[in-house]
Write an enzyme that holds these catalytic residues in place. Structure first.
Site, PDB file in Angstrom:
ATOM      1  N   ARG A   1       0.852  -1.192   0.000  1.00  0.00           N
ATOM      2  CA  ARG A   1       0.000   0.000   0.000  1.00  0.00           C
ATOM      3  C   ARG A   1       0.889   1.245   0.000  1.00  0.00           C
ATOM      4  NH1 ARG A   1      -3.749  -0.273   4.797  1.00  0.00           N
ATOM      5  NH2 ARG A   1      -4.801  -1.858   3.528  1.00  0.00           N
TER       6      ARG A   1
ATOM      7  N   ARG B   1      -1.864   6.617   9.601  1.00  0.00           N
ATOM      8  CA  ARG B   1      -1.842   6.110   8.227  1.00  0.00           C
ATOM      9  C   ARG B   1      -2.111   7.233   7.229  1.00  0.00           C
ATOM     10  NH1 ARG B   1      -4.451   0.009   8.480  1.00  0.00           N
ATOM     11  NH2 ARG B   1      -3.159  -0.747  10.194  1.00  0.00           N
TER      12      ARG B   1
ATOM     13  N   LYS C   1      -3.969   1.126  14.987  1.00  0.00           N
ATOM     14  CA  LYS C   1      -3.883   2.037  13.842  1.00  0.00           C
ATOM     15  C   LYS C   1      -4.571   3.359  14.168  1.00  0.00           C
ATOM     16  CE  LYS C   1      -7.837  -0.345  11.778  1.00  0.00           C
ATOM     17  NZ  LYS C   1      -8.277  -1.212  10.659  1.00  0.00           N
TER      18      LYS C   1
ATOM     19  N   LYS D   1      -6.161   6.946  12.181  1.00  0.00           N
ATOM     20  CA  LYS D   1      -6.571   7.476  10.887  1.00  0.00           C
ATOM     21  C   LYS D   1      -7.058   8.914  11.019  1.00  0.00           C
ATOM     22  CE  LYS D   1      -7.805   2.953   9.013  1.00  0.00           C
ATOM     23  NZ  LYS D   1      -8.848   2.114   8.350  1.00  0.00           N
TER      24      LYS D   1
ATOM     25  N   CYS E   1     -14.502  -3.818  -0.225  1.00  0.00           N
ATOM     26  CA  CYS E   1     -13.100  -4.107   0.059  1.00  0.00           C
ATOM     27  C   CYS E   1     -12.633  -5.262  -0.824  1.00  0.00           C
ATOM     28  CB  CYS E   1     -12.907  -4.438   1.525  1.00  0.00           C
ATOM     29  SG  CYS E   1     -13.611  -6.041   1.991  1.00  0.00           S
TER      30      CYS E   1
ATOM     31  N   CYS F   1      -7.116 -11.371   0.856  1.00  0.00           N
ATOM     32  CA  CYS F   1      -7.137 -10.910   2.245  1.00  0.00           C
ATOM     33  C   CYS F   1      -7.234 -12.089   3.203  1.00  0.00           C
ATOM     34  CB  CYS F   1      -8.300  -9.946   2.467  1.00  0.00           C
ATOM     35  SG  CYS F   1      -8.396  -9.353   4.172  1.00  0.00           S
TER      36      CYS F   1
ATOM     37  N   CYS G   1     -15.111  -8.928   6.035  1.00  0.00           N
ATOM     38  CA  CYS G   1     -14.914  -9.210   7.467  1.00  0.00           C
ATOM     39  C   CYS G   1     -15.320  -7.970   8.251  1.00  0.00           C
ATOM     40  CB  CYS G   1     -13.457  -9.588   7.732  1.00  0.00           C
ATOM     41  SG  CYS G   1     -12.320  -8.179   7.743  1.00  0.00           S
TER      42      CYS G   1
ATOM     43  N   CYS H   1     -12.948  -2.094   6.045  1.00  0.00           N
ATOM     44  CA  CYS H   1     -12.085  -1.311   5.157  1.00  0.00           C
ATOM     45  C   CYS H   1     -12.873  -0.441   4.186  1.00  0.00           C
ATOM     46  CB  CYS H   1     -11.155  -2.252   4.380  1.00  0.00           C
ATOM     47  SG  CYS H   1      -9.938  -3.066   5.427  1.00  0.00           S
TER      48      CYS H   1
END
Length: 1467
Positions: A975, A1044, A1109, A1111, A1317, A1323, A1362, A1366
């Site tokens: 990414r 991110r 994470k 954001k 996603c 994935c 899931c 995302c």
């Protein structure tokens, strides 16, 4: 007055509602001027007139007023407009609707494609016919309550004058009752008593005469007796429709005093040739004594009896003009006439029926000279073309896309009707090719002869010479041929040489000739047509489609052996051969087809298309293809003999998996070869030591096995084997801990997976005989399924139980008499009792553990401890149940009195990995050098996330590789970090190149406004990162427990404001980057200046980095395209009166746990930094599931968290300023910014940039990037903006967009507002399909939207594989979150502007359930929504779901509201 004006007047005076479709890009239609003039007149009739664009929602405009007479007027409709009507009209066929289509002669055949959609189709050729038939159509629609299609020529073909019918008379005609006394005979003549003109016959002739012949018959050579035919039964639907038409025609006749005829015959009474055409279209002025013309004005219903009655018995030939355009050779009228002539009188010779050319034509001689194919009725019915499976269109469409008009499928199934059933055989096709090539050879000779002729001019000589040089060129041969033909045809006195060239002018082009066959040709290559083609040496291509799925390869017929057609063809030496699979590599397939066409000889392309039936989904074909290609069953390669002649390598292996394995093998082999060459004595040492090495290894293994057995037999306790099945690793940890504690108790313990037990059932029997106690620990996967590493043992147990045998009821060897029989076992299962909340799904809870316990007992095992289940919902999770199970186990094993004091190793968590990583270095460098595996160490897999890299494997082929004894097909996702999603054309080209050279040939535009590559194998990681760095981009902090990629609104219209917001987003991203130099050392080969003397330091993150994470997004109202409330920090831009940025409202917590603040100047990177520091120091590091910022705020309290931030800032934050979000989705199409620059937002479905048949988006964007001077902007909704286009470059850019269909925005509002996603196959967290499945689901939901007139209404629908979210599903109006293959969590009620979370409406829904739920819900929305009300707001107001007003309330009142609630209590 024109035809259009005449019809428009009737429409205006006869209709209650008029829907007028605008033509092209204009604001009016051909009908519009008349409507406007009549609207401003003193007419008493004033219908409602609606104007709709060609791309507007016609169904919605029409369906709102169908209780009264509604008229649709459409002038010069395009083929796409006709296609849209094909979808709409069948639903309106039973309504009082009149459709008037004003067409040109060339587009008539397209308009007649609508014939099957409505009960009545009427045709008009002249203005008078158009006027009278418009009256008839209005009367018929009002009285019969069915739709009528009236097609008429927009240009006048006659100058006959007639007066307008008064308005009052028109209204009287429409309101007049239908006379019940009307009777219609089979021949169509009706008696209604007295009418205004004194007779009651539909054709206007007295005494029932048909078309002017007395008593409906003629002499012997004239027309047949009408009563001689019996084609239409009296009570057939066609007959009933014709009766209604006749009644309406009589009423029209009474008013207009002109007959409205079903057909008109012109010509001699006894013609030999009859031309049957539609309506009074132009015919040659010169009469011919042997030719008659029969024109029809009623096309549906088509009364075959009357049609035959109108054809003279003297006719020997009947010619039916073909369609004026399109691929069909015969018109539908031709097919109808073929059927009707089956009832021709037996005592008369039936005429030939010939499909002719198209009208108009200037002379009869010209028309009769047109090439035609006579069809003798003796061979009727015509042979039906063989059925072509729909899946094969994936290859045929690609051929059509590449070669377009050049494509010639020599054995096309469409040729069967004209050439017979042999037309599809390869031998027949080869004969046709040979004949065509011989004709072209004649053309070559003719051209050469003409070049020698002295009379030709210099220009003609030059053209002919150029054509000879370019005769095989795809484009130049065609253009030069056209030039030569046009020049030669202007020569007044043509020599025999010129005439010879013109006679063969059809062969100037260089077509691409293809013969398409199946793998059936591969069973007898030497004696089949395949051999003849390969051995012919002719320039022809074969496409062989092999549809045998890899998973069914062992089920092939043993009596027949399929031969390798590719190898067979390569042995000829002069044949181009390729093996392709479009569902594996589109680019390789494209390249192979182009190379095959360019090769000057036979070419064979073997194409893999695995399916068992036409109902197989594209997804199933994709998965089967990947299995075949990656396993080596279907290798991808190209063999080009022309390269061999040029001194280059003719063979190219294109299978990445095989190529990697081969390169690895050659690398090792080359290493050994170099060693033996440098030290010759090593060669003999290698060989001589092989046997000794094997012997030593066996000795060591035998001793280890003996020692383990001896150790296990010590003491009174039996040996123990702990078997575990685990996907997530939790059950594995429990099993290993159990093994350590058992060893501490003095037991001899072994630990392995279920499927690691050699021998399956026999392995259990052997363990039972050895007296081993088996301890089973299993978790639950999917829909109550066993984990991946336990499924083979489960299958073996189920098979044994089905046979009724008891193989495990054996007595241990050496046991005392009377000892307990059977395998001693105990089972501990792990699951989540709330994962399946519906009562009918309760059986899925801990199903593997429960099934295993039952099966072992059925097979003769002896349970030593009752089944115990660990539940994730218990206070201590599975440990609650485990703590009850373990003491019982020690007691059953006789070691309950032993105290275990071993120091259990601590669990290795992400926090431990980060601390020990030396600032994100770990052992990544060493792992990259290890070529024995395609993976990295698990700890390094966690660290590479900080470098923007995820380790994955291809889950489509995971089981197949395991079955073959191979490790998973590991690959990596990369990414890119690209704040604000802005990149330059050069950077786009670099990303495109990396995807081709290092990835899987595609790349993804993500919801974080960046690029994502998939399928990058380990040895390509470093070259990929270095290529990204050369493009002035990087991947650092694109993933991992750091800040991110920072999002920024992509509204290019406010260019100055966007630039300010973008610069801010970029500065925040740069400020919050990790400071470690590990990224540059590992991937860019940069070394520390002082070696290791200076240790890295992270001033912001510290050695622990963040708990999870982080954001950040920057939104510019009124557009919330970045879903600002879904981020840990959201900056909402506040502007002054001049539109300039003055500051931000700051939202924290994501998930709607927000607070606002504002500063008069930029709060900037410092506020983001302080918020992140508070999260760093207070986030939950013991439980990653609750480590995000929103949980920290919930735990600390909003006021306390804000106080900590203000403490670090050193000042208090002032109140927020007002703002408003109005939209969340992208605005597609062209727009112009305040700076005069142009911007185009294009639809890229789910962000996947790739080439597909008919949608070469990746190629198109590459071409655009080579000339574009502005920027590319990635949106947070996975789409793309081509921004900053100068006016002088606009036409060039638009041309490229159109060329590659990137300007196609004709999608539903639902599709334009959707996103998904990646999910399967790459994935590792995916539980269900997402990107590959959502377009399929939208196809089906779109149909529901269409039914309810909502095609253009935007509803935000998102899907993920899931719960990680995302694609930001928790803010969508409708969302689906994968729980297991084919099973989803369904959520409703999100805010359209991204301002409100949705809530779970149903758990565990399948596709049929989704459609069953949405169909009435969408209909309810269409009928009862308020003005401007969005779907997410409607489902809350209508009581389907409760609103989520804060993050903590997300779980409250789940499962629906009131009558829509199905789950009473979901915890």
């Amino acid at each position: 007055m024109s035809s259009v004006s005449s019809v428009a007047r009737i429409v205006f005076l006869s209709s209650d509602v008029v829907v007028d479709v605008q033509s092209g890009n204009s604001n009016t239609s051909l009908f519009g001027a008349t409507y406007v003039a009549l609207g401003s007149s003193d007419s008493q009739t004033k219908p409602i007139v609606k104007s709709v664009s060609q791309t507007g929602d016609l169904y919605r405009a029409l369906s709102t007023s169908l209780s009264t007479l509604t008229t649709l007027s459409h002038s010069l409709p395009t083929p796409s407009a006709i296609s849209r009507l094909l979808l709409i009209l069948p639903r309106l066929a039973g309504t009082p609707l009149v459709i008037h289509l004003a067409v040109g002669l060339s587009s008539l055949s397209s308009a007649l494609d609508l014939r099957s959609t409505v009960p009545y189709v009427i045709l008009s050729g002249t203005r008078q016919e158009a006027h009278d038939n418009a009256l008839l159509a209005a009367r018929l629609a009002r009285t019969d309550k069915q739709a009528v299609l009236h097609v008429f020529l927009s240009t006048d073909s006659t100058s006959i004058a007639f007066g307008d019918i008064p308005e009052s008379s028109i209204r009287s005609l429409l309101s007049a009752p239908v006379r019940s006394g009307a009777t219609t005979a089979l021949n169509g003549h009706t008696s209604l008593g007295s009418l205004a003109n004194g007779n009651a016959h539909v054709n206007g002739y007295a005494k029932g005469n048909s078309n002017g012949f007395v008593n409906g018959r003629a002499k012997e050579d004239g027309r047949p007796r009408i009563e001689a035919f019996s084609v239409d039964p009296d009570d057939s639907p066609e007959t009933n429709l014709y009766r209604s038409y006749t009644a309406a025609a009589l009423s029209t006749l009474a008013l207009a005093r002109r007959a409205v005829r079903f057909s008109v015959y012109a010509g001699p009474p006894r013609p030999e040739t009859v031309i049957v055409t539609l309506s009074s279209f132009p015919t040659p002025p010169d009469p011919d004594p042997n030719i008659g013309v029969l024109s029809l004005s009623l096309y549906r219903p088509l009364p075959l009896a009357k049609l035959l009655a109108a054809i003279p018995l003297s006719a020997k030939k009947i010619i039916v003009p073909g369609p004026s355009s399109g691929p069909m050779k015969w018109s539908s009228l031709y097919v109808d006439l073929v059927s009707a002539l089956q009832s021709w009188p037996a005592d008369r010779d039936r005429p030939e029926i010939i499909p002719g050319g198209t009208v108009p034509f200037s002379t009869w001689a010209e028309y009769l000279e047109l090439p035609s194919s006579p069809v003798g009725l003796a061979v009727l019915p015509l042979p039906e073309p063989p059925h072509v499976p729909a899946h094969e269109s994936s290859y045929t469409s690609l051929l059509d896309h590449i070669f377009a008009s050049r494509l010639d499928i020599v054995n096309s199934p469409h040729l069967v009707r004209s050439l017979g059933e042999d037309a599809t055989r390869p031998e027949f096709a080869l004969g046709r090719v040979r004949a065509q090539l011989e004709e072209r050879a004649k053309l070559l000779d003719a051209v050469r002869n003409l070049l020698q002729h002295e009379s030709i001019s210099t220009d003609v000589h030059a053209l002919l010479a150029k054509w000879l040089l370019n005769k095989d060129h795809a484009v130049k041969s065609h253009s030069l041929g056209d030039e030569i033909t046009s020049v030669l045809e202007t020569i007044p006195q043509r020599s025999s040489e010129v005439q010879a060239v013109l006679k063969l002018k059809a062969h100037f082009d260089a077509p691409s000739k293809w013969i398409i066959g199946s793998d059936a040709w591969s069973y007898d290559l030497g004696a089949s047509g395949f051999h003849h083609v390969v051995a012919s040496g002719l320039n022809v291509n074969i496409l062989l489609l092999d549809n045998q799925p890899y998973s069914m390869r062992t089920a092939a017929d043993p009596r027949g052996r399929k031969k390798d057609a590719g190898l067979y063809a390569m042995n000829h030496g002069d044949v181009y051969v390729a093996s392709v699979a479009i569902y594996s590599s589109y680019a390789q397939t494209l390249q192979a087809l182009i190379e095959a066409d360019e090769y000057p000889g036979p070419s064979v392309v073997l194409a893999h298309l695995p399916y068992t039936s036409e109902s197989d989904s594209a997804l199933a074909i994709l998965q089967e293809t990947k299995l075949a290609v990656d396993s080596g069953y279907w290798p991808l390669y190209r063999w080009n003999p022309s390269l061999d002649k040029a001194g280059s390598e003719p063979f190219s292996l294109d299978s990445d998996a095989i190529k990697a394995d081969l390169e690895d093998f050659l690398r090792r082999n080359n290493h050994l070869s170099q060693l033996t060459l440098s030290t010759p004595s090593l060669a003999s040492d290698f060989v001589s030591s092989l046997g000794k090495t094997l012997e030593d290894a066996r000795t060591v293994k035998a001793k280890a096995t003996y020692d383990a057995l001896l150790s296990a037999m010590q003491g009174s306790a039996p040996p123990v084997l702990v078997l575990y099945a685990s996907d997530s690793g939790i059950a594995e940890k429990v099993a290993k801990r159990l093994g350590q504690r058992a060893s501490a108790c003095g037991l001899g313990v072994r630990i392995q997976t279920f499927d690691g037990l050699e021998g399956g059932i026999q392995g259990l029997v052997n363990e039972a005989k050895a007296g081993t106690t088996m301890l089973f620990i299993t978790s639950t996967a999917g829909q109550g399924e066993p984990p991946q590493n336990g499924r083979e043992l489960f299958k073996a147990l189920n098979s044994a139980a089905a046979s009724g045998s008891r193989p495990l009821s054996v007595t241990p060897e050496g046991a005392e008499e009377g000892a307990q029989e059977g395998l001693r076992y105990a089972v501990f299962g792990m699951g989540d009792s709330k994962y399946w909340p519906r009562p009918e799904d309760k059986g899925f809870y801990n199903k593997p553990g429960q099934d295993l316990d039952v099966r072992l007992e059925q097979l003769g095992g002896t349970r030593i401890v009752n089944l115990t289940l660990g539940d994730d919902q218990d206070p201590d999770g599975p440990q609650t149940g485990y703590k009850l199970w373990e003491p019982k186990l020690w007691s059953a094993l006789g070691v309950s009195g032993i105290q275990v004091h071993e120091a259990e190793p601590p669990t290795i968590t992400n926090e431990n990995i980060k601390i020990a990583s030396n600032y994100l270095r770990g052992t990544i460098v060493q792992g990259l050098l290890d070529q024995s595996t395609g993976a990295l160490a698990p700890s390094d897999g966690q660290l590479t996330k900080f470098h923007g890299i995820y380790e994955q494997d291809d889950r489509d082929i995971r089981d197949a590789r395991k079955e073959a004894g191979l490790e998973p097909a590991y690959a990596f996702m990369i990414r890119v970090r690209m704040p604000g999603g802005v990149c330059k054309p050069a950077q786009w080209l670099a990303m495109d190149r990396i995807a081709d050279e290092r990835g899987n040939g595609t790349f993804k535009l993500t919801t974080r406004q960046t690029f994502q590559f998939h399928g990058v194998i380990k040895r390509h990681l470093k070259p990929s990162i270095q290529a990204i760095n050369r493009a002035l981009l990087d991947t650092i902090a694109a993933c991992g427990d750091v800040n991110r990629n920072v999002l920024c609104s992509s509204n290019p219209n406010l260019s100055h404001l966007h630039q300010e917001a973008y610069e801010f987003a970029k500065s925040v991203s740069e400020h919050l980057l990790p400071s470690t130099t590990a990224y540059h050392e590992i991937w860019l080969d940069k070394k520390l200046v002082a070696g290791e003397a200076i240790k890295d330091f992270e001033p912001l993150y510290g050695e622990f980095y963040l708990p999870r994470k982080f954001k950040i997004a920057v939104a510019v109202p009124p557009n919330n395209d970045v879903d600002v409330f879904a981020n840990d920090i959201g900056f909402i831009a506040i502007v002054d009166s001049r539109g300039h940025l003055v500051g931000f409202n700051v939202c924290i917590g994501g998930g709607m746990g927000v607070t606002h603040s504002n500063k008069k100047t930029y709060p900037g990177k410092h506020i983001a930094e302080k918020i992140m520091l508070v999260q760093r120091d207070n986030g939950n590091r013991s439980d990653r599931k609750n480590a995000r910022l929103k949980y920290t705020i919930d735990r600390m309290g909003l006021d306390n968290f804000k106080a900590e931030v203000e403490k670090l800032l050193g000042y208090r934050l002032p109140p927020s300023r007002p703002f408003e979000f109005q939209e969340n989705v992208d605005k597609f199409g062209w727009s112009k910014g305040r700076d005069g620059k142009h911007h185009f937002t294009m639809f890229i479905e789910n962000g996947r940039v790739q080439d597909e048949p008919g949608k070469a988006f990746k190629t198109g964007l590459r071409e655009i990037a080579t000339i574009h001077k502005g920027a590319f902007r990635l949106t947070a909704n996975q789409h793309l903006i081509l921004s900053d286009v100068d006016s002088e470059d606009l036409s060039k850019i638009k041309g490229l967009l159109a060329k590659h269909k990137l300007d196609n925005l004709d999608h539903s509002g639902l599709r334009l507002s959707s996103s998904a996603c990646v999910a399967f196959p790459t994935c590792g967290l995916a539980m269900a399909e997402s990107e590959r499945y959502l377009p399929i689901l939208i196809d089906k939901v779109e149909a529901i939207m269409e039914e309810n007139g909502l095609r253009n209404d935007s509803i935000v629908m998102r899907m993920t594989g899931c719960p990680n979210g995302c694609a930001r599903p928790y803010l969508a109006e409708i969302a689906f979150v994968g729980k297991a293959p084919g099973l989803y969590l369904m959520l409703l009620g999100g805010g359209y502007h991204g301002q409100r979370l949705n809530k779970i409406y149903r758990e565990n829904v399948t596709e049929p359930e989704i459609l069953f739920i949405l169909k009435p819900m969408i209909r309810h929305y269409a009928l009862e929504r308020l003005e401007g009300e969005r779907f997410g707001d409607f489902v809350i107001r209508a009581g389907y779901i409760a609103p989520t007003t804060s993050g903590k309330e997300w779980y409250d009142r789940m499962g629906g509201e009131g009558e829509h609630r199905v789950v009473e209590d979901i915890q």
